[in-house]
Design a protein around this motif. Structure first.
Motif, mmCIF file in Angstrom:
data_model
loop_
_atom_site.group_PDB
_atom_site.id
_atom_site.type_symbol
_atom_site.label_atom_id
_atom_site.label_comp_id
_atom_site.label_asym_id
_atom_site.label_seq_id
_atom_site.Cartn_x
_atom_site.Cartn_y
_atom_site.Cartn_z
ATOM 1 N N UNK A 248 1.032 -1.151 -0.300
ATOM 2 C CA UNK A 248 -0.039 -0.121 -0.092
ATOM 3 C C UNK A 248 0.692 1.670 -0.049
ATOM 4 N N UNK A 249 0.144 2.332 -0.528
ATOM 5 C CA UNK A 249 1.058 3.787 -0.541
ATOM 6 C C UNK A 249 1.711 4.318 0.644
ATOM 7 N N UNK A 250 3.123 4.239 0.788
ATOM 8 C CA UNK A 250 3.442 4.992 2.361
ATOM 9 C C UNK A 250 4.509 3.902 2.748
ATOM 10 N N UNK A 251 4.103 2.648 2.513
ATOM 11 C CA UNK A 251 4.019 1.394 3.672
ATOM 12 C C UNK A 251 6.145 1.131 3.408
ATOM 13 N N UNK A 252 6.902 1.310 2.790
ATOM 14 C CA UNK A 252 7.786 1.833 2.750
ATOM 15 C C UNK A 252 8.814 2.957 3.105
ATOM 16 N N UNK A 253 8.665 3.769 3.823
ATOM 17 C CA UNK A 253 10.068 5.409 3.665
ATOM 18 C C UNK A 253 10.945 5.201 3.814
ATOM 19 N N UNK A 254 10.927 4.268 4.562
ATOM 20 C CA UNK A 254 12.587 4.600 4.901
ATOM 21 C C UNK A 254 13.642 4.625 2.909
ATOM 22 N N UNK A 255 13.184 3.296 2.425
ATOM 23 C CA UNK A 255 13.852 3.404 1.395
ATOM 24 C C UNK A 255 14.053 4.439 0.470
ATOM 25 N N UNK A 256 15.474 4.645 -0.302
ATOM 26 C CA UNK A 256 15.725 5.836 -0.644
ATOM 27 C C UNK A 256 15.888 5.802 -2.488
ATOM 28 N N UNK A 257 16.201 4.602 -2.802
ATOM 29 C CA UNK A 257 16.427 3.501 -3.994
ATOM 30 C C UNK A 257 15.800 2.551 -3.520
ATOM 31 N N UNK A 258 14.563 2.264 -5.010
ATOM 32 C CA UNK A 258 14.096 0.941 -5.327
ATOM 33 C C UNK A 258 14.597 0.508 -6.239
#
Ligand code: AMP
Length: 499
Positions: A248-258
């Motif tokens: 869902x939206x916002x579930x991975x807030x800590x990522x800076x690169x995907x």
């Protein structure tokens, strides 16, 4: 500087910082490299420069083993311990290893391979004390990666040390990893994308977070618990998370690169990832094992309108080239489509002991307008789109991706033939994902009836789990297309889409 020297420089610069975390255990650079050096000292029992099979999976020993082999200048040959013994043996026979490294769980397999194919079996054992002085050889190859082969046996791609350093340098121009980063390690070591995880992370002094087998089932939860800043997986991983309502939206807030690579990245999925990781750049990387990990990259613009169904492949890495050519080997004009040919410092030495395949895929030739004189034919059908650049259109052969794994349908069919005792068989990717890759395979056998369970059991003895057909269907006849080849599309339409 060699890969080993570069890694050692990073290890001394970041000695006290965390390098690797798995199953609740974390090793600093000093600890990881000390363990690797102890293992490298034991490797002096293996002839200098000889290939070494590495039978370890999702354990500290697996990473220590890889590093020990890189430091000692012996190419590593990752052999997935989950692969059936017959396949391990086929890889061992083709690889010609002078030694075998194993962890606690794979000692028996390593000893069996040593008994059958020669060479010594050694435990990695990072906790054992021992000498740390080892003899380093200047190796040409960093690793040999085995991929599915069309003839029924896996084929080995020999990747040079300088291919890997060229990759690490080129990737640094796309996205700089720093010592503050926390990077995921989702790929099996027998998949060359794991090479990116290890060496990009360790050259930067960052920390690698490897999930255990159990943690791999929920990569989103694992990334969050690890405080990951960099995610790298096949698109199938977020696709699965999406199906399980974990994206869902916002579930991975800590990522800076995907980062994604290994199979087509559906645009809708890429946008869902961008929403799930609102602080991250989303990148689609493309490349085959033969061109070292990835060779083109495109950054997603989540606001772009009218994007093709899959995210474009983007531009070739610095110093590399990716060109769509026609049947005559000439670049197609904008709007045209053809095979994607690749060149540059990441093009590997190619297949070991397979001159026919080598000659067919690695061409000593030139393309007007490019300085390169060695091209790898990717087998990927690509459109040279005037707006979007390189857009993937599928394959020109019978290679498919199953959950990101590269699979030659002809290899599955060879196993099916042996299992079913008839020549008339077909393997069909199913169910298909949005981008054209698949979640599994269905086997078809021309017979009045089949013992599906026995066939699957027999396939399991020959193939890794992701290549084993999930269903086997008996058919009266196999439909043929206009070229007289088995029409897999017709089988899919007739038996799977409208059963
Ligand atoms: P492998 O050698 O396992 O990395 O598989 C390489 C093949 O995977 C390529 O030749 C493509 O068919 C496919 N592939 C890898 N990355 C992408 C991508 N970003 N988009 C489309 N196909 C890809």
């Amino acid at each position: 500087m060699s890969l080993a020297a570069r890694l050692q420089a990073a290890a001394s610069a970041h000695a006290g910082r965390p390098a690797l975390s798995i199953g609740g255990e974390t090793l600093s650079y000093a600890e990881l490299f000390a363990a690797a050096e102890r293992c490298a000292a034991r490797l002096d029992a293996v002839p200098a420069g000889a290939r070494v099979g590495l039978l370890a999976h999702r354990s500290l020993d697996a990473y220590v083993g890889v590093l020990a082999l890189v430091l000692s200048g012996r190419p590593y040959v990752p052999i997935n311990p989950k692969a059936p013994p017959e396949r391990q043996s086929a890889i061992a026979a083709a690889a010609g290893c002078g030694g075998w490294l194993h962890d606690d769980e794979t000692a028996d397999s390593a000893q069996a391979l040593a008994a059958g194919h020669g060479g010594v079996a050694l435990a990695v054992d990072p906790r054992a004390d021992g000498p740390r002085d080892f003899t380093a050889a200047a190796a040409r190859h960093a690793y040999v990666m085995f991929t599915s082969g069309t003839t029924g046996t896996p084929k080995g791609v020999a990747v040079r040390v300088d291919n890997v350093t060229a990759y690490v340098d080129a990737f640094a121009q796309i996205a700089a990893i720093t010592s503050d980063d926390r990077c995921t390690q989702f790929f099996d070591l027998s998949f060359d994308l794991s090479v990116h995880d290890m060496f990009v992370t360790w050259e930067a002094g960052a920390c690698l977070f490897a999930p255990t087998e159990a943690e791999l089932i929920d990569p989103v939860g694992f990334a969050n618990r690890s405080g990951a800043s960099v995610w790298f997986s096949v698109p199938s991983a977020p696709a699965m998370a999406q199906r399980m309502r974990r994206l869902g939206p916002g579930v991975l807030p800590g990522l800076r690169l995907a980062l994604f690579c290994g199979e087509p990245l559906p645009s809708s999925l890429a946008k869902a990832v961008a929403a799930a990781a609102p602080n991250a750049e989303v990148w689609n990387l493309y490349g085959p094992t033969e061109a070292t990990i990835a060779i083109t990259a495109e950054r997603l613009d989540p606001a772009a309108q009218g994007m093709p169904a899959t995210v474009p492949l983007g531009a070739a890495y610095a110093g590399c080239a990716a060109v769509v050519v026609d049947d005559a080997g000439l670049p197609v004009p904008p709007g045209g489509e053809g095979e994607l040919w690749l060149a540059g410092p990441q093009i590997t030495d190619g297949y070991i002991n397979n001159p026919a395949e080598q000659a067919a895929k690695f061409l000593a030739t030139t393309i007007p307008g490019y300085p390169h004189n060695l091209w790898y034919r990717s087998g990927d059908l690509v459109r040279n789109d005037p707006i979007w650049g390189l857009v993937c259109q599928g394959r020109l052969d019978d290679q498919v991706k199953i959950s990101g794994y590269r699979v030659e349908l002809l290899e599955v069919e060879e196993a099916l033939r042996r299992a079913a005792g008839t020549g008339e068989v077909a393997a069909v990717p199913w169910p298909l994902n949005e981008g054209g890759s698949a979640e599994g395979l269905v086997g078809f056998v021309c017979a009045t009836s089949v013992d599906a369970r026995a066939i699957a059991a027999s396939c399991r003895e020959l193939l890794p789990p992701y290549m084993v057909p999930k269903r086997v269907i008996a058919v009266e006849a196999l439909p043929l297309n206009a070229n007289g080849k088995i029409d897999r599309k017709a089988l899919r339409q007739r038996y799977l889409e409208r059963p």
